[in-house]
Scaffold this motif. Structure first.
Motif, PDB file in Angstrom:
ATOM      1  N   ILE A 106      -7.378  -3.674   2.496  1.00 36.12           N
ATOM      2  CA  ILE A 106      -6.109  -4.187   1.990  1.00 36.12           C
ATOM      3  C   ILE A 106      -6.371  -5.007   0.723  1.00 36.12           C
ATOM      4  O   ILE A 106      -7.330  -5.772   0.653  1.00 36.12           O
ATOM      5  CB  ILE A 106      -5.388  -5.017   3.075  1.00 36.12           C
ATOM      6  N   GLU A 107      -5.527  -4.805  -0.296  1.00 36.18           N
ATOM      7  CA  GLU A 107      -5.716  -5.485  -1.583  1.00 36.18           C
ATOM      8  C   GLU A 107      -4.382  -5.844  -2.197  1.00 36.18           C
ATOM      9  O   GLU A 107      -3.331  -5.396  -1.733  1.00 36.18           O
ATOM     10  CB  GLU A 107      -6.468  -4.573  -2.565  1.00 36.18           C
ATOM     11  N   GLY A 108      -4.438  -6.638  -3.243  1.00 33.98           N
ATOM     12  CA  GLY A 108      -3.265  -6.925  -4.064  1.00 33.98           C
ATOM     13  C   GLY A 108      -2.135  -7.598  -3.311  1.00 33.98           C
ATOM     14  O   GLY A 108      -2.339  -8.540  -2.546  1.00 33.98           O
ATOM     15  N   ASN A 109      -0.920  -7.068  -3.557  1.00 30.04           N
ATOM     16  CA  ASN A 109       0.284  -7.644  -2.953  1.00 30.04           C
ATOM     17  C   ASN A 109       0.279  -7.535  -1.431  1.00 30.04           C
ATOM     18  O   ASN A 109       0.772  -8.431  -0.745  1.00 30.04           O
ATOM     19  CB  ASN A 109       1.554  -6.979  -3.511  1.00 30.04           C
ATOM     20  N   ALA A 110      -0.264  -6.448  -0.919  1.00 32.86           N
ATOM     21  CA  ALA A 110      -0.327  -6.283   0.541  1.00 32.86           C
ATOM     22  C   ALA A 110      -1.231  -7.341   1.161  1.00 32.86           C
ATOM     23  O   ALA A 110      -0.926  -7.899   2.223  1.00 32.86           O
ATOM     24  CB  ALA A 110      -0.823  -4.886   0.896  1.00 32.86           C
ATOM     25  N   LYS A 111      -2.327  -7.672   0.492  1.00 33.63           N
ATOM     26  CA  LYS A 111      -3.235  -8.704   0.982  1.00 33.63           C
ATOM     27  C   LYS A 111      -2.544 -10.060   0.970  1.00 33.63           C
ATOM     28  O   LYS A 111      -2.635 -10.828   1.928  1.00 33.63           O
ATOM     29  CB  LYS A 111      -4.497  -8.730   0.113  1.00 33.63           C
TER      30      LYS A 111
END
Length: 120
Positions: free
Chosen positions: A87-92
């Motif tokens: 999971i990365e970015g906005n989801a993280k």
């Protein structure tokens, strides 16, 4: 040979806290099972008994620490499992916020219940 990947950096604060909370939970869970499954059998547990146990300051503090520790350990573990899955970015960031708010609400409600049980 497969590479081992973990979002925990060995020696980091999150890594250390995850291990400390795990050790604490093992001890408190053992106490819980012994006290509420062997000393007092499940069929004998009543609301009045729970109130009486929570009125003991040592028991009350132990249960509140159990709540906070278990919540941190679980939320931190779920978050790091998501990070390990990529999971990365906005989801993280969304996972951080949702898990943080859920953990905070769980602790607040748990403490409210503990206080009500203890009669404070």
């Amino acid at each position: 040979m497969a590479e081992r990947y973990s979002s925990f950096r060995s020696g980091s604060t999150a890594w250390l806290l995850q291990r400390i909370t795990a050790a604490f939970l093992v001890v408190v869970l053992a106490f819980h099972f012994f006290n509420l499954h062997f000393v007092t059998h499940a069929a004998d547990i009543e609301f009045a008994g729970s109130q009486a146990r929570m009125q003991n300051v040592g028991y009350f503090v132990t249960m509140v620490l159990f709540l906070v520790t278990a919540t941190f350990h679980g939320v931190n573990g779920i978050y790091n499992a998501l990070v390990n899955q990529g999971i990365e970015g906005n989801a993280k960031r969304a996972a951080q916020v949702v898990l943080g708010v859920a953990g905070l609400l769980l602790v607040v409600q748990g403490i409210r219940v503990a206080i009500a049980l203890a009669g404070f």
